[in-house]
Design an enzyme around this catalytic site. Structure first.
Site, mmCIF file in Angstrom:
data_model
loop_
_atom_site.group_PDB
_atom_site.id
_atom_site.type_symbol
_atom_site.label_atom_id
_atom_site.label_comp_id
_atom_site.label_asym_id
_atom_site.label_seq_id
_atom_site.Cartn_x
_atom_site.Cartn_y
_atom_site.Cartn_z
ATOM 1 N N HIS A 106 4.320 3.649 -19.821
ATOM 2 C CA HIS A 106 3.839 4.395 -18.652
ATOM 3 C C HIS A 106 4.836 5.416 -18.132
ATOM 4 O O HIS A 106 4.595 5.997 -17.075
ATOM 5 C CB HIS A 106 3.518 3.435 -17.503
ATOM 6 C CG HIS A 106 2.221 2.716 -17.669
ATOM 7 N ND1 HIS A 106 1.010 3.265 -17.329
ATOM 8 C CD2 HIS A 106 1.934 1.485 -18.138
ATOM 9 C CE1 HIS A 106 0.042 2.396 -17.570
ATOM 10 N NE2 HIS A 106 0.577 1.312 -18.073
ATOM 11 N N LYS A 119 0.530 9.297 -2.765
ATOM 12 C CA LYS A 119 1.046 8.569 -3.930
ATOM 13 C C LYS A 119 2.417 8.026 -3.541
ATOM 14 O O LYS A 119 2.943 8.371 -2.491
ATOM 15 C CB LYS A 119 1.134 9.471 -5.164
ATOM 16 C CG LYS A 119 1.815 10.819 -4.940
ATOM 17 C CD LYS A 119 1.735 11.709 -6.179
ATOM 18 C CE LYS A 119 0.358 12.315 -6.334
ATOM 19 N NZ LYS A 119 -0.172 12.274 -7.669
ATOM 20 N N ARG A 120 2.966 7.173 -4.398
ATOM 21 C CA ARG A 120 4.318 6.651 -4.163
ATOM 22 C C ARG A 120 5.271 7.823 -3.891
ATOM 23 O O ARG A 120 5.184 8.865 -4.541
ATOM 24 C CB ARG A 120 4.738 5.923 -5.445
ATOM 25 C CG ARG A 120 5.977 5.099 -5.381
ATOM 26 C CD ARG A 120 5.970 4.125 -6.557
ATOM 27 N NE ARG A 120 5.640 4.737 -7.824
ATOM 28 C CZ ARG A 120 6.540 5.201 -8.701
ATOM 29 N NH1 ARG A 120 7.819 5.140 -8.435
ATOM 30 N NH2 ARG A 120 6.165 5.717 -9.850
ATOM 31 N N LYS A 172 7.695 13.270 -8.017
ATOM 32 C CA LYS A 172 6.320 13.592 -7.592
ATOM 33 C C LYS A 172 6.310 14.761 -6.597
ATOM 34 O O LYS A 172 5.267 15.294 -6.265
ATOM 35 C CB LYS A 172 5.651 12.352 -6.987
ATOM 36 C CG LYS A 172 5.408 11.247 -8.037
ATOM 37 C CD LYS A 172 4.825 9.990 -7.409
ATOM 38 C CE LYS A 172 4.704 8.835 -8.398
ATOM 39 N NZ LYS A 172 3.554 8.921 -9.295
ATOM 40 N N THR A 224 -3.499 8.855 -11.911
ATOM 41 C CA THR A 224 -4.931 8.509 -11.892
ATOM 42 C C THR A 224 -5.567 8.933 -10.577
ATOM 43 O O THR A 224 -6.773 9.075 -10.500
ATOM 44 C CB THR A 224 -5.157 6.994 -12.100
ATOM 45 O OG1 THR A 224 -4.281 6.279 -11.236
ATOM 46 C CG2 THR A 224 -4.891 6.585 -13.536
ATOM 47 N N LYS A 253 -9.430 10.562 -9.417
ATOM 48 C CA LYS A 253 -10.280 10.126 -8.298
ATOM 49 C C LYS A 253 -10.651 11.321 -7.429
ATOM 50 O O LYS A 253 -11.798 11.462 -6.989
ATOM 51 C CB LYS A 253 -9.544 9.068 -7.463
ATOM 52 C CG LYS A 253 -9.330 7.762 -8.193
ATOM 53 C CD LYS A 253 -8.252 6.909 -7.549
ATOM 54 C CE LYS A 253 -7.763 5.856 -8.531
ATOM 55 N NZ LYS A 253 -6.485 5.267 -8.172
#
Length: 846
Positions: A384, A577-578, A583, A688, A692
């Site tokens: 991952h 998100k985290r 990110k 992911t 969504k």
């Protein structure tokens, strides 16, 4: 809900429960009146509370018990059917499952939503209010755990014989609270009362050994003895498929010590802590997800958790295999891989490899070659991440201390791998030090878990095409040259049930109406048929009103949790998100700071032309990740200033959404219009949440990273706001940065300077901003290229502003986003795993 007695006295409320509804056990009730009776039966005869109330909380537990009746029937039928047919089964090992609430999902999948809604009305409650009583199961952190949960939903929906295995964390990750100081972590209370969905299996208990030593027996075989032994107890959670009889299982392990490990003599002597030492240590194992591992004891605890999951799960899998084989009158371990597929969700369950070897050799008496053949044919590994810090490496000293027998086996795997490479691939001799499993660096000897996975699995997969390509060309390139057919791609997916059908009922109804079928819920490719209506004015109007309903719902939620009032007519721009530097929430908030400064400098006439926007950011920062926590603080500080600035706050609001979890996502995602997926290219394996958002008709601003690449291909380049460096350019750009060749854009410098000026308070943001400066060095040199990508990010945001002004164009893009999302169903992903990795087939309950 207490209801007063009427004057006639005939309709009194007995114990707070409506007297006119009889308490009758009707576990398989399908009609509203019978369901109401079954709920009342549970309120009275499966009571979890004192009998004088039937308020929303009590009503929730009684309702959950009532739904569970039906699930248990389906569950037992499924167990029995699998036992009779004896198909090959998949066992999915994951440290995380981000399940979210189960009630809506269960009644939705069982197709009894309306009946339950009507039944609760008869009892004086609204379904929506009852659903809100459920706490999210705190078993996961982010995308990895949510993916595992989507996969379980798809396995059951596709009638595949499959199980999930995880740990039953008492407190999970943490609940996030935002205060003046930024993020605070408090223990999650999801099990404070209890979970109505789980069933403890007191007959499924396995011993797990830690520490001790290895004895060599006279026969030459080896046995791990001594140390401490903890019991793993199974708790099962039912996983229903959508409109199917199959109900699979998520088996969670709880750690317990035995009564004989409680020292009564010491206790009576007043040595209370010493008397219950092993009990206390057992409790620690499943207390918290990802306990801090900066200390030696923290590392030991994390390793204990990983081994506890692997050993308990494998003992269970082997026990059930033995049961079925003996039922046939013969026990042949060589058949194990024809009946069992084990999938490792990232490197956390790597210890399943040496543990399966140990169980086969030490407990079942097999030789090395047979055990190795069985292990490698059974186990497959999903990677991952390409982030070096996330590719687990465990100290050899810690491993020898905690798991001495497993370390012997890992040493032997390493030795045999080296011998194979030397005899078959002498050209790789110089690469051996980097591809072997044990790194004997004298400063810090470690076990490389990803290398162990690749060497020992029969299949390795990445989770998006770009990510799998990077694995093959870079991270695992040498292994690819040894085993070219071992590597695959399995692009991630999401369940259309939770992430559209249930969380956005208005939009779902519109899709069903225009497609003239609801079959898209299990065949997401049907969404492409929306393209034929893409210029239809009637569809535009319906689509826009569904999106507006979701935005209004979200605005109410934001008001409720943050007390910030947001306008549903503004562009809702969301990044959840985290919180992690790669990110790049920092890029988002720097861009927002720049936007605020520019609006502030405008004349009132110029402001009239601005596209009003509400920026929402949410996510948890790991407790010890200082820069991530500084980013959370900065977002909150910027919001406090912007939202109270009367000149600007009708054109821009900034909201940090606290305690992001699945239930919050189910509110945010349908209400979003623009979503930010802006990680440095090549860093996000897949993502992911991007799927969504796209599925819910939300447009993406993003880099060519992870699954963004494939989403853009599917929905059309013109419906995606692209910016930033490409993955293949990143190494060169980092090199140029190190050599002092980077020239920052003046807008980037302006945004940083504005923060430094104290415009957002007196907190010292220098350590955070300095990470974007300098040319190299730890915590410097802008490793994630925020500065490089900033100008193209600002330009892409200007394109967003323009596009949003043209309502018709925006709605058309939104429809095309949903229409192009068919590929990203977890049903498609799981079908591919089943055929191409696990070799399992549908086994539908008749």
């Amino acid at each position: 809900m207490e209801v007063p007695a009427t004057s006639s006295g005939n309709e009194t409320i007995k114990s707070g429960i409506p007297a006119e509804v009889p308490a009758v056990a009707q576990p398989l009730a399908g009609e509203a009146t019978e369901i109401a009776s079954n709920i009342i039966y549970h309120a009275q005869y499966s009571p979890h509370f004192s009998p004088f109330k039937f308020e929303p909380e009590q009503a929730f537990y009684a309702t959950a018990d009532s739904v569970r009746d039906r699930l248990i029937k389906q569950w037992n039928d499924t167990y029995l059917h699998y036992h009779k047919v004896n198909p090959k089964q998949t066992y999915y090992l994951s440290m995380e499952y981000l399940q979210g609430r189960a009630l809506t999902n269960a009644i939705g999948n069982l197709d009894i939503q309306d009946a339950y809604s009507d039944a609760l009305k008869k009892l004086g409650h609204e379904l929506e209010e009852i659903v809100e009583q459920e706490k999210d199961a705190a078993l996961g952190n982010g995308g990895l755990g949510r993916l595992a949960s989507c996969f379980l939903d798809s396995m059951a929906t596709l009638n595949l014989p499959a199980w999930g295995y995880g740990l039953r964390y008492r407190y999970g990750l943490f609940k996030q609270r935002i205060s003046k100081g930024g993020q605070e972590e408090i223990a999650e209370d999801w099990l404070e009362k209890f979970s109505p969905w789980e069933i403890v299996r007191h007959d499924v208990v396995f011993p797990i050994r830690f520490f001790g030593h290895v004895e060599v027996l006279p026969t030459g075989s080896r046995k791990w003895v001594g140390g401490e032994v903890i019991q793993a107890v199974a708790y099962d959670v039912p996983i229903p498929g959508y409109k199917t009889k199959n109900t699979n299982s998520l088996r969670l392990w709880e750690a317990k010590a035995c009564a004989e490990d409680f020292n009564l003599f010491q206790f009576n002597d007043g040595q209370y802590e010493s008397a219950a030492q092993l009990h206390a240590r057992a409790q620690q194992i499943c207390a918290v997800l990802y306990p801090g591992d900066a200390t030696e004891s923290g590392k030991l605890l994390r390793l204990k958790q990983q081994f506890f999951l692997c050993s308990a799960s494998l003992q269970d899998i082997m026990f059930r295999f033995r049961e079925r084989q003996v039922g046939k009158g013969v026990l042949q371990w060589s058949e194990f891989p024809t009946k069992v597929a084990v999938q490792l969700n990232d490197t956390h369950p790597t210890l399943a490899i040496p543990e399966l070897m140990r169980l086969l050799m030490d407990e079942e008496g097999l030789g090395w070659d047979d055990a190795w053949d069985i292990t490698t044919r059974t186990i497959a590994y999903t990677n991952h991440t390409v982030l070096p810090e996330a590719l687990e490496k465990w100290s050899q000293a810690v491993m020898w201390k905690l798991l001495p027998r497993l370390m012997e086996i890992i040493e032997e795997i390493d030795k045999r791998f080296i011998a194979t490479v030397q005899s078959t691939r002498p050209d790789l001799e110089t690469k051996l030090s980097s591809i072997r499993i044990l790194d004997h660096n004298p400063q810090k000897p470690v076990v490389r878990m990803a290398n162990l996975c690749v060497v020992s699995s029969h299949m390795v997969n990445g989770v998006a095409q770009l990510h799998s390509d990077i694995l093959k060309s870079d991270l695992f390139a040498d292994y690819v040259s040894i085993w070219p057919t071992k590597f695959q791609n399995k692009t991630n997916g999401i369940t259309p049930r939770r992430w559209l059908r249930f969380c956005s009922p208005e939009l779902s109804q519109i899709i069903t109406k225009w497609l003239k079928t609801d079959k898209w819920v299990t065949n997401l490719d049907l969404l492409t048929k929306l393209r034929q209506f893409v210029d239809n004015e009637e569809l535009y109007a319906e689509w826009e009103s569904a999106k507006m309903a979701n935005k209004q719902r979200l605005a109410q939620y934001i008001m409720q949790v943050t007390s910030v009032s947001i306008d549903p007519n503004t562009l809702f721009d969301i990044q959840v998100k985290r919180i992690h530097e790669y990110k790049r929430q920092l890029l988002n908030i720097l861009g927002t700071v720049y936007r605020y400064k520019k609006i502030k400098e405008m004349s009132p006439e110029e402001r009239q032309k601005v596209t009003p926007r509400t920026v929402m950011i949410g996510g948890k920062a790991f407790a010890t990740y200082a820069n991530a926590k500084r980013i959370v603080k900065l977002v909150n500080d910027v919001g406090a200033v912007v939202n109270s600035d009367p000149e600007v706050n009708s054109y821009l609001k900034v909201v940090f959404v606290p305690n992001y979890n699945v239930s919050v996502a189910e509110m945010l995602i349908p209400g979003s219009e623009l979503s930010q997926h802006i990680s440095t290219a090549g860093m996000e394996a897949s993502g992911t949440s991007n799927m969504k958002f796209a599925l819910n008709g939300c447009l993406i601003i993003g880099t060519l990273d992870g699954a963004n690449v494939e989403i853009r291909e599917e929905i059309g380049e013109e419906n995606f706001f692209l910016f930033g460096a490409r993955a293949e350019e990143v190494p060169r750009l980092r090199k140029e940065r190190e050599n002092g060749l980077f020239k920052p854009d003046p807008r980037f410098e302006e945004a940083k300077q504005f923060i430094r000026s104290g415009a957002f308070g007196s907190y010292d943001y220098n350590p955070l901003l300095e990470s974007l400066e300098g040319n190299s060095g730890y915590g410097r040199g802008d490793y994630f290229l925020v500065g490089y990508d900033f100008p193209s990010y600002i330009d892409a945001q200007a394109r967003v502003d323009e596009a949003y002004k043209d309502r018709k164009r925006w709605i058309k893009m939104s429809i095309l986003s949903t229409a192009g999302s068919g590929k990203f169903s977890s049903d498609r992903t799981i079908s591919q795993y089943a055929k191409e990795i696990w070799n399992i087939e549908e086994c539908a309950v008749p």
